[in-house]
Write a protein that holds these residues in place. Structure first.
Motif, short mmCIF file in Angstrom:
data_model
loop_
_atom_site.label_atom_id
_atom_site.label_comp_id
_atom_site.label_asym_id
_atom_site.label_seq_id
_atom_site.Cartn_x
_atom_site.Cartn_y
_atom_site.Cartn_z
N ALA A 44 39.56 32.52 27.99
CA ALA A 44 38.64 33.71 27.55
C ALA A 44 39.27 35.10 27.58
CB ALA A 44 37.56 33.48 28.76
N LEU A 45 40.39 35.10 28.69
CA LEU A 45 41.17 36.38 28.63
C LEU A 45 41.66 36.64 27.26
CD1 LEU A 45 42.49 38.85 30.54
CD2 LEU A 45 44.46 37.16 30.33
N ILE A 46 42.44 35.67 27.00
CA ILE A 46 43.32 35.84 25.73
C ILE A 46 42.50 36.07 24.48
CG2 ILE A 46 44.88 34.52 23.87
CD1 ILE A 46 46.03 33.17 26.30
N LEU A 47 41.16 35.39 24.10
CA LEU A 47 40.27 35.61 23.09
C LEU A 47 40.05 37.11 23.27
CD1 LEU A 47 38.29 32.23 22.97
CD2 LEU A 47 40.01 33.20 21.56
N THR A 48 39.41 37.54 24.33
CA THR A 48 38.85 38.96 24.46
C THR A 48 40.17 40.09 24.23
OG1 THR A 48 39.04 38.65 26.85
CG2 THR A 48 36.85 38.60 25.92
N HIS A 49 41.23 39.83 24.44
CA HIS A 49 42.32 40.69 24.25
C HIS A 49 42.49 40.68 22.91
CE1 HIS A 49 44.27 41.36 28.49
NE2 HIS A 49 43.22 41.50 28.44
N ILE A 50 42.54 39.68 22.18
CA ILE A 50 42.85 39.64 20.70
C ILE A 50 41.48 40.25 20.05
CG2 ILE A 50 42.92 38.09 18.84
CD1 ILE A 50 44.25 35.94 20.47
N ILE A 94 37.35 42.16 32.66
CA ILE A 94 37.86 40.47 32.36
C ILE A 94 39.24 40.62 32.86
CG2 ILE A 94 38.56 38.89 31.04
CD1 ILE A 94 35.88 39.61 29.30
N THR A 95 40.01 41.44 32.57
CA THR A 95 41.35 41.43 32.83
C THR A 95 41.45 41.65 34.49
OG1 THR A 95 41.70 42.68 30.95
CG2 THR A 95 43.53 42.47 32.43
N MET A 96 40.64 42.65 35.00
CA MET A 96 40.78 42.73 36.68
C MET A 96 40.31 41.41 37.18
SD MET A 96 39.02 46.46 36.82
CE MET A 96 38.64 46.03 38.74
N GLY A 97 39.44 40.66 36.50
CA GLY A 97 38.93 39.38 37.32
C GLY A 97 40.09 38.42 37.36
N TRP A 98 40.65 38.26 36.05
CA TRP A 98 41.91 37.40 36.03
C TRP A 98 42.96 37.89 36.83
CZ3 TRP A 98 43.30 33.13 33.98
CH2 TRP A 98 44.70 32.72 34.02
N SER A 99 43.43 39.06 37.05
CA SER A 99 44.40 39.47 37.75
C SER A 99 43.92 39.22 39.50
CB SER A 99 44.65 40.78 37.96
OG SER A 99 44.86 41.54 36.69
N LYS A 100 42.45 39.32 39.78
CA LYS A 100 42.09 39.11 41.06
C LYS A 100 42.36 37.53 41.37
CE LYS A 100 38.99 42.40 42.92
NZ LYS A 100 39.90 43.36 43.33
N HIS A 101 41.78 36.72 40.56
CA HIS A 101 41.93 35.48 40.77
C HIS A 101 43.32 34.65 41.02
CE1 HIS A 101 43.69 33.27 37.27
NE2 HIS A 101 43.24 32.15 37.98
N LYS A 102 44.12 35.28 40.21
CA LYS A 102 45.59 34.77 40.68
C LYS A 102 46.11 35.07 41.95
CE LYS A 102 48.04 37.17 37.11
NZ LYS A 102 48.83 37.51 36.30
N LYS A 103 45.75 36.30 42.75
CA LYS A 103 46.08 36.80 43.89
C LYS A 103 45.38 35.80 44.91
CE LYS A 103 47.42 41.43 42.41
NZ LYS A 103 46.16 41.85 41.73
C1 HEM Z 1 45.41 46.49 22.79
C2 HEM Z 1 46.02 45.13 23.01
C3 HEM Z 1 45.95 44.77 24.55
C4 HEM Z 1 45.82 45.40 25.85
C5 HEM Z 1 45.70 46.96 25.94
C6 HEM Z 1 46.06 44.29 26.62
C7 HEM Z 1 46.32 44.59 28.19
C8 HEM Z 1 46.68 43.66 29.07
C9 HEM Z 1 46.75 43.94 30.69
C10 HEM Z 1 46.71 45.10 31.19
C11 HEM Z 1 47.02 42.63 31.15
C12 HEM Z 1 47.40 42.45 32.57
C13 HEM Z 1 46.60 41.59 33.22
C14 HEM Z 1 47.23 41.17 34.65
O1 HEM Z 1 47.29 42.21 35.55
O2 HEM Z 1 47.87 39.96 34.73
C15 HEM Z 1 47.12 41.65 30.03
C16 HEM Z 1 47.56 40.21 30.50
C17 HEM Z 1 47.40 39.37 29.06
N1 HEM Z 1 47.31 39.47 28.04
FE1 HEM Z 1 46.77 41.26 27.09
N2 HEM Z 1 46.33 43.11 25.97
C18 HEM Z 1 46.35 43.28 24.66
C19 HEM Z 1 46.47 42.34 23.83
C20 HEM Z 1 46.72 41.06 23.91
C21 HEM Z 1 46.70 39.83 22.87
C22 HEM Z 1 46.65 40.21 21.46
C23 HEM Z 1 47.22 38.93 23.60
C24 HEM Z 1 47.18 37.27 22.96
C25 HEM Z 1 47.59 37.15 21.84
C26 HEM Z 1 47.06 39.15 24.77
C27 HEM Z 1 47.16 38.13 25.91
C28 HEM Z 1 47.48 38.31 27.29
C29 HEM Z 1 47.70 37.43 28.14
C30 HEM Z 1 47.90 35.72 28.15
C31 HEM Z 1 47.67 38.09 29.36
C32 HEM Z 1 47.76 37.49 30.96
C33 HEM Z 1 49.02 36.77 31.57
C34 HEM Z 1 49.06 36.26 32.70
O3 HEM Z 1 48.57 36.88 33.73
O4 HEM Z 1 49.14 34.97 32.75
N3 HEM Z 1 46.88 40.36 25.00
N4 HEM Z 1 46.85 42.20 28.96
#
Ligand code: HEM
Ligand code: HEM
Length: 136
Positions: A44-50, A94-103
């Protein structure tokens, strides 16, 4: 690009709903947090980041920033300001929830992080999707 954003939204919504429901079930039934739950949250995290990346592309390619001066029109206000801003807030949650769960160590705390942060993000997303454009 606009079409990709539109289709990607289906995948994002389906997986996010799965992740939230899964977290609530895990919490209520006091389940153990397994690798399957981890993967669903990460997916869910990766899909929303994409989707964030594609959304930024659609926004810039469509010159939506030009409409920031036209805030009286509810249609341009939604697409140029409200939708992008609220979606970014949701993705930050969502990103905050992900980071929190890891800790966290306890299964209950992990499920709780997902239920609260992903759940809140889902509500925000649902509130600011341009439904009439999307499903028309
Ligand atoms: C504008 C684009 C993006 C921004 C601003 C962004 C921002 C972030 C931030 C701040 C985190 C940190 C989360 C943490 O504290 O663990 C994160 C984690 C992550 N992002 Fe993104 N992201 C972007 C695009 C993408 C894309 C395109 C992908 C995948 C193809 C992606 C995959 C991931 C993954 C897998 C993590 C988690 C790593 C982990 O904790 O295991 N992100 N991203
Ligand atoms: C979880 C995140 C998001 C979801 C689920 C989502 C979903 C959608 C949907 C369903 C549409 C309607 C598409 C259509 O007309 O068929 C749309 C349009 C749009 N989105 Fe997003 N979006 C997200 C994030 C973003 C972000 C972060 C931005 C910009 C920074 C953005 C910018 C736009 C723009 C500019 C449009 C209008 C496109 C047009 O009609 O030309 N979106 N979005």
């Amino acid at each position: 690009m606009k079409n990709i954003h539109s289709y990607w939204a289906y995948i994002v919504l389906v997986v996010l709903i799965f992740a939230v429901v899964n977290a609530i079930i895990g919490l209520v039934k006091k389940k153990e947090f397994t690798h399957k739950d981890f993967r669903l949250g990460l997916f869910a995290l990766i899909l929303t980041h994409i989707q964030l990346l594609i959304g930024l592309g659609v926004y810039i390619a469509g010159n939506w920033y030009n409409f920031l001066s036209d805030m009286k029109n509810s249609y341009t206000r939604l697409l140029a300001l409200e939708h992008p801003l609220m979606m970014i807030i949701a993705i930050v949650l969502i990103t905050m929830g992900w980071s929190k769960h890891k800790k966290q160590v306890k299964s209950e705390s992990k499920f709780k992080s997902f239920a609260i942060f992903y759940g809140l993000a889902l509500l925000i997303i649902l509130s600011r999707i341009p439904w009439s454009n999307w499903l028309a």
